[in-house]
Each structure stands twice: as structure tokens, then as C-alpha cells.
Write a protein that holds these residues in place. Sequence first.
Motif, mmCIF file in Angstrom:
data_model
loop_
_atom_site.group_PDB
_atom_site.id
_atom_site.type_symbol
_atom_site.label_atom_id
_atom_site.label_comp_id
_atom_site.label_asym_id
_atom_site.label_seq_id
_atom_site.Cartn_x
_atom_site.Cartn_y
_atom_site.Cartn_z
ATOM 1 N N GLU A 62 -40.605 43.833 74.308
ATOM 2 C CA GLU A 62 -41.257 42.909 73.372
ATOM 3 C C GLU A 62 -42.229 41.984 74.118
ATOM 4 O O GLU A 62 -43.342 41.738 73.658
ATOM 5 C CB GLU A 62 -40.207 42.091 72.621
ATOM 6 C CG GLU A 62 -40.773 41.104 71.622
ATOM 7 C CD GLU A 62 -41.508 41.745 70.458
ATOM 8 O OE1 GLU A 62 -42.428 41.099 69.916
ATOM 9 O OE2 GLU A 62 -41.191 42.885 70.089
ATOM 10 N N ILE A 63 -41.807 41.482 75.260
ATOM 11 C CA ILE A 63 -42.677 40.633 76.080
ATOM 12 C C ILE A 63 -43.925 41.410 76.481
ATOM 13 O O ILE A 63 -45.044 40.905 76.415
ATOM 14 C CB ILE A 63 -41.910 40.115 77.328
ATOM 15 C CG1 ILE A 63 -40.852 39.099 76.904
ATOM 16 C CG2 ILE A 63 -42.870 39.519 78.352
ATOM 17 C CD1 ILE A 63 -39.879 38.727 78.016
ATOM 18 N N GLN A 65 -45.311 44.037 74.959
ATOM 19 C CA GLN A 65 -46.164 44.269 73.794
ATOM 20 C C GLN A 65 -46.959 43.023 73.429
ATOM 21 O O GLN A 65 -48.157 43.107 73.145
ATOM 22 C CB GLN A 65 -45.330 44.727 72.593
ATOM 23 C CG GLN A 65 -44.802 46.138 72.724
ATOM 24 C CD GLN A 65 -43.842 46.499 71.586
ATOM 25 O OE1 GLN A 65 -43.580 45.703 70.694
ATOM 26 N NE2 GLN A 65 -43.315 47.718 71.627
ATOM 27 N N GLN A 66 -46.315 41.871 73.421
ATOM 28 C CA GLN A 66 -47.013 40.626 73.100
ATOM 29 C C GLN A 66 -48.082 40.313 74.145
ATOM 30 O O GLN A 66 -49.188 39.899 73.801
ATOM 31 C CB GLN A 66 -46.021 39.471 72.978
ATOM 32 C CG GLN A 66 -45.180 39.544 71.732
ATOM 33 C CD GLN A 66 -44.202 38.380 71.629
ATOM 34 O OE1 GLN A 66 -44.227 37.457 72.418
ATOM 35 N NE2 GLN A 66 -43.332 38.444 70.635
ATOM 36 N N ALA A 67 -47.758 40.522 75.412
ATOM 37 C CA ALA A 67 -48.721 40.270 76.479
ATOM 38 C C ALA A 67 -49.919 41.215 76.362
ATOM 39 O O ALA A 67 -51.062 40.794 76.554
ATOM 40 C CB ALA A 67 -48.054 40.419 77.842
ATOM 41 N N GLN A 69 -51.147 42.540 73.640
ATOM 42 C CA GLN A 69 -51.980 42.069 72.531
ATOM 43 C C GLN A 69 -52.796 40.849 72.943
ATOM 44 O O GLN A 69 -53.988 40.761 72.654
ATOM 45 C CB GLN A 69 -51.118 41.747 71.313
ATOM 46 C CG GLN A 69 -50.488 42.961 70.668
ATOM 47 C CD GLN A 69 -49.427 42.596 69.638
ATOM 48 O OE1 GLN A 69 -49.127 41.434 69.410
ATOM 49 N NE2 GLN A 69 -48.843 43.623 69.027
ATOM 50 N N GLN A 70 -52.153 39.898 73.612
ATOM 51 C CA GLN A 70 -52.851 38.690 74.061
ATOM 52 C C GLN A 70 -53.942 39.035 75.071
ATOM 53 O O GLN A 70 -55.051 38.490 75.001
ATOM 54 C CB GLN A 70 -51.874 37.702 74.713
ATOM 55 C CG GLN A 70 -51.042 36.923 73.734
ATOM 56 C CD GLN A 70 -50.183 35.910 74.503
ATOM 57 O OE1 GLN A 70 -49.145 36.263 75.040
ATOM 58 N NE2 GLN A 70 -50.642 34.679 74.554
#
Length: 146
Positions: A62-63, A65-67, A69-70
Motif C-alpha cells: 500500500e505504501i 502504491q501511494q508513493a 501515485q505521488q
Amino acid sequence: MSNYKKLIIAVDLSEDSADVAQRARGVAQGSGAELHLIHVIEPLSFAYGGDIPMDFSGIQDEIHQQAAQQLARFGEQYGIAADRQHIVLGRPEVEIHSKAEEIGADLIVVGSHGRYGLALLMGSTANGVLHGASCDVLAVRVGNRS
């Protein structure tokens, strides 16, 4: 100052990353230097040690995937193509050195908070990147400027 051909910008994706990227763009401007971005995710097991019997893989995914995207949004904002955006897992200074060597970077641009006292003794990513780099390093002062 020499004309750099490949710059790698190490970002933590905080608000300070914009200052670091702007400085790197300024250095690259006029020379046509190729810009790369790197964001290093430290494994949760580094933070919590190997002694905790937990499976961090779901949280780590999850970390990541979020990174991703950012970093994609950040790269788009600064005109850095997706194939020049790198997310890696590991210790920041080690992975930044490794990626810089892999792409043939001649300058690493990293943010530095200019810590003093105990924080300085404990070390920082910028300090770790500076020592052991095989190319030039530009530490951009970020955060509280007094």
C-alpha cells in the motif's frame, strides 16, 4: 559550474521536495540535462526490526502504491517522464548511490534540513548521500530557514 548531463533528484515526497526539484531544474536549465527522480521507501522491517512476528507485506504494498501515485503526479508537474521516475525499496543513501551509478548521473540533488546537535550526530539522508557518492552532490537547504 560544469554542465551536468544527468541529474537525479532524491525526493521524500514532502512539501520540501518542490524546493529540491526547482533547484535541480535551475541547475539543468540551459544545459539540456536529463532529469531523473528517485524516491526510496524504507522497508517497515527496518523501522520495527526483524524481531516482530508480523507480515508487513500488505502495508508495504500500500505504501508503494501511494508513493508511486505521488511520484507520478510530482514527475508530471516537473516534466519528468515516467521512465525517469524510480521508486526503490531499501536504505535511502545506498539506493540513491546505486541508482545514480546505474543511470550515469553526474549530480545528485537532495534536500537537507541543516540539523544540529543530536540529529546531526545521528546522521541524515543528505549526509549519507554526500559521503560515498561517486558524483557531485547538491544539498538544497529545506524546511525551517531561520
